[in-house]
Design a protein around this motif. Structure first.
Motif, PDB file in Angstrom:
ATOM      1  N   MET A 159       1.009  -1.216   0.077  1.00 33.45           N
ATOM      2  CA  MET A 159       0.042   0.189   0.105  1.00 33.45           C
ATOM      3  C   MET A 159       0.912   0.981  -0.074  1.00 33.45           C
ATOM      4  N   GLY A 160       0.493   2.190  -0.582  1.00 35.39           N
ATOM      5  CA  GLY A 160       1.332   3.748  -0.686  1.00 35.39           C
ATOM      6  C   GLY A 160       0.377   4.810  -0.705  1.00 35.39           C
ATOM      7  N   TRP A 161       1.138   5.811  -0.847  1.00 36.05           N
ATOM      8  CA  TRP A 161       0.463   7.230  -0.993  1.00 36.05           C
ATOM      9  C   TRP A 161       0.998   8.079  -2.016  1.00 36.05           C
ATOM     10  N   PHE A 162       0.470   8.526  -2.804  1.00 36.43           N
ATOM     11  CA  PHE A 162       0.854   9.667  -3.667  1.00 36.43           C
ATOM     12  C   PHE A 162       0.002  11.103  -3.545  1.00 36.43           C
ATOM     13  N   ARG A 163       0.613  11.772  -4.324  1.00 39.11           N
ATOM     14  CA  ARG A 163      -0.193  13.192  -4.190  1.00 39.11           C
ATOM     15  C   ARG A 163       0.102  14.004  -5.512  1.00 39.11           C
ATOM     16  N   GLN A 164      -0.723  14.938  -5.576  1.00 37.91           N
ATOM     17  CA  GLN A 164      -0.612  15.757  -7.135  1.00 37.91           C
ATOM     18  C   GLN A 164      -1.066  17.014  -6.643  1.00 37.91           C
ATOM     19  N   ALA A 165      -0.270  17.906  -6.840  1.00 39.99           N
ATOM     20  CA  ALA A 165      -0.402  19.562  -6.840  1.00 39.99           C
ATOM     21  C   ALA A 165      -0.711  20.050  -8.104  1.00 39.99           C
ATOM     22  N   PRO A 166      -1.661  21.234  -8.063  1.00 39.65           N
ATOM     23  CA  PRO A 166      -2.002  21.818  -9.280  1.00 39.65           C
ATOM     24  C   PRO A 166      -0.819  21.968 -10.197  1.00 39.65           C
ATOM     25  N   GLY A 167      -0.990  21.743 -11.359  1.00 41.12           N
ATOM     26  CA  GLY A 167       0.000  21.890 -12.425  1.00 41.12           C
ATOM     27  C   GLY A 167       1.192  21.001 -12.269  1.00 41.12           C
ATOM     28  N   LYS A 168       1.230  20.305 -11.624  1.00 41.00           N
ATOM     29  CA  LYS A 168       2.198  19.279 -11.387  1.00 41.00           C
ATOM     30  C   LYS A 168       1.904  17.641 -11.716  1.00 41.00           C
ATOM     31  N   GLU A 169       3.103  17.064 -11.713  1.00 43.07           N
ATOM     32  CA  GLU A 169       2.651  15.389 -11.828  1.00 43.07           C
ATOM     33  C   GLU A 169       2.712  14.814 -10.564  1.00 43.07           C
ATOM     34  N   ARG A 170       2.019  13.568 -10.746  1.00 44.03           N
ATOM     35  CA  ARG A 170       1.769  12.977  -9.526  1.00 44.03           C
ATOM     36  C   ARG A 170       3.096  12.414  -8.855  1.00 44.03           C
ATOM     37  N   GLU A 171       3.308  12.402  -7.602  1.00 41.88           N
ATOM     38  CA  GLU A 171       4.552  12.308  -6.615  1.00 41.88           C
ATOM     39  C   GLU A 171       4.326  11.298  -5.689  1.00 41.88           C
ATOM     40  N   PHE A 172       5.536  10.168  -5.624  1.00 42.72           N
ATOM     41  CA  PHE A 172       5.159   9.243  -4.798  1.00 42.72           C
ATOM     42  C   PHE A 172       5.764   9.485  -3.219  1.00 42.72           C
ATOM     43  N   LEU A 173       5.038   9.215  -2.468  1.00 50.90           N
ATOM     44  CA  LEU A 173       5.518   9.887  -0.939  1.00 50.90           C
ATOM     45  C   LEU A 173       5.780   8.808  -0.239  1.00 50.90           C
ATOM     46  N   ALA A 174       4.978   7.522  -0.158  1.00 53.56           N
ATOM     47  CA  ALA A 174       5.427   6.561   0.818  1.00 53.56           C
ATOM     48  C   ALA A 174       4.891   5.026   0.354  1.00 53.56           C
ATOM     49  N   ALA A 175       5.665   4.047   0.894  1.00 55.33           N
ATOM     50  CA  ALA A 175       4.666   2.805   0.721  1.00 55.33           C
ATOM     51  C   ALA A 175       5.181   1.872   1.758  1.00 55.33           C
ATOM     52  N   ILE A 176       4.233   0.823   2.043  1.00 57.88           N
ATOM     53  CA  ILE A 176       4.556  -0.198   3.033  1.00 57.88           C
ATOM     54  C   ILE A 176       4.329  -1.561   2.604  1.00 57.88           C
ATOM     55  N   SER A 177       5.182  -2.576   3.115  1.00 59.12           N
ATOM     56  CA  SER A 177       4.804  -3.894   2.601  1.00 59.12           C
ATOM     57  C   SER A 177       3.437  -4.365   3.300  1.00 59.12           C
ATOM     58  N   GLY A 178       3.087  -5.317   2.644  1.00 58.49           N
ATOM     59  CA  GLY A 178       1.973  -6.163   3.399  1.00 58.49           C
ATOM     60  C   GLY A 178       2.175  -6.727   4.692  1.00 58.49           C
ATOM     61  N   SER A 179       3.192  -6.997   5.237  1.00 55.21           N
ATOM     62  CA  SER A 179       3.378  -7.239   6.608  1.00 55.21           C
ATOM     63  C   SER A 179       3.772  -6.080   7.552  1.00 55.21           C
ATOM     64  N   GLY A 180       4.136  -4.920   6.953  1.00 51.50           N
ATOM     65  CA  GLY A 180       4.151  -3.750   7.654  1.00 51.50           C
ATOM     66  C   GLY A 180       5.854  -3.673   7.881  1.00 51.50           C
ATOM     67  N   GLY A 181       6.478  -4.501   7.613  1.00 54.38           N
ATOM     68  CA  GLY A 181       7.878  -4.722   8.127  1.00 54.38           C
ATOM     69  C   GLY A 181       8.753  -3.670   7.206  1.00 54.38           C
ATOM     70  N   SER A 182       8.238  -3.385   6.216  1.00 54.40           N
ATOM     71  CA  SER A 182       9.179  -2.714   5.189  1.00 54.40           C
ATOM     72  C   SER A 182       8.480  -1.447   4.678  1.00 54.40           C
ATOM     73  N   THR A 183       9.152  -0.308   4.698  1.00 45.08           N
ATOM     74  CA  THR A 183       8.562   1.072   4.425  1.00 45.08           C
ATOM     75  C   THR A 183       9.555   1.709   3.458  1.00 45.08           C
ATOM     76  N   LEU A 184       9.166   2.569   2.491  1.00 44.45           N
ATOM     77  CA  LEU A 184       9.943   3.331   1.539  1.00 44.45           C
ATOM     78  C   LEU A 184       9.158   4.840   1.357  1.00 44.45           C
ATOM     79  N   TYR A 185      10.144   5.786   1.659  1.00 44.63           N
ATOM     80  CA  TYR A 185       9.648   7.309   1.585  1.00 44.63           C
ATOM     81  C   TYR A 185      10.323   8.028   0.365  1.00 44.63           C
ATOM     82  N   ALA A 186       9.813   9.045   0.074  1.00 42.22           N
ATOM     83  CA  ALA A 186      10.388   9.947  -0.849  1.00 42.22           C
ATOM     84  C   ALA A 186      10.956  10.686   0.187  1.00 42.22           C
ATOM     85  N   ASP A 187      12.268  11.470  -0.528  1.00 43.49           N
ATOM     86  CA  ASP A 187      13.033  12.230   0.135  1.00 43.49           C
ATOM     87  C   ASP A 187      12.319  13.420   0.720  1.00 43.49           C
TER      88      ASP A 187
END
Length: 122
Positions: free
Chosen positions: A34-62
């Motif tokens: 599962m993860g989250w993205f965002r999109q601001a007006p006039g900008k491309e969609r941006e990856f923010l964060a994601a988490i594995s099925g177990s919850g044990g691994s995460t990934l974040y945008a800088d």
């Protein structure tokens, strides 16, 4: 098929916090990244964060590392995005995403929610 419904968006002052929720249904939620993205007006969609099925691994945008935290509770079919120290540039539509992959990643999500608006005032 996976259905995703976001909630928790709104208007907040700079420096404040919000917690977004995403309720999932339709398949075995615990098997999905599962993860989250965002999109601001006039900008491309941006990856923010994601988490594995177990919850044990995460990934974040800088851009949000250290300010945003992703978490999940598979027993409740819910994933959250805790957002702290919000800035006006965080203003965007925030989307919950899902994919039946094993590890969190920045692209290639098959399922998207409808989005929830977050507005940060200065």
């Amino acid at each position: 098929q996976v259905q995703l419904v976001e909630s928790g968006g709104g208007l907040v002052q700079a420096g404040g916090s919000l917690r977004l929720s995403c309720a999932a249904s339709g398949r075995t939620f615990s098997n999905y990244v599962m993860g989250w993205f965002r999109q601001a007006p006039g900008k491309e969609r941006e990856f923010l964060a994601a988490i594995s099925g177990s919850g044990g691994s995460t990934l974040y945008a800088d851009s949000v590392k250290g300010r945003f935290t992703i978490s999940r509770d598979s027993t409740k079919n819910t994933v959250w995005l805790q957002m702290n120290s919000l800035k006006p540039e965080d203003t965007a539509v925030y989307y919950c995403v899902a994919d039946d992959s094993y590890t969190p990643r920045r692209v290639g999500y098959d399922y998207w929610g409808q989005g929830t608006q977050v507005t940060v005032s200065s």
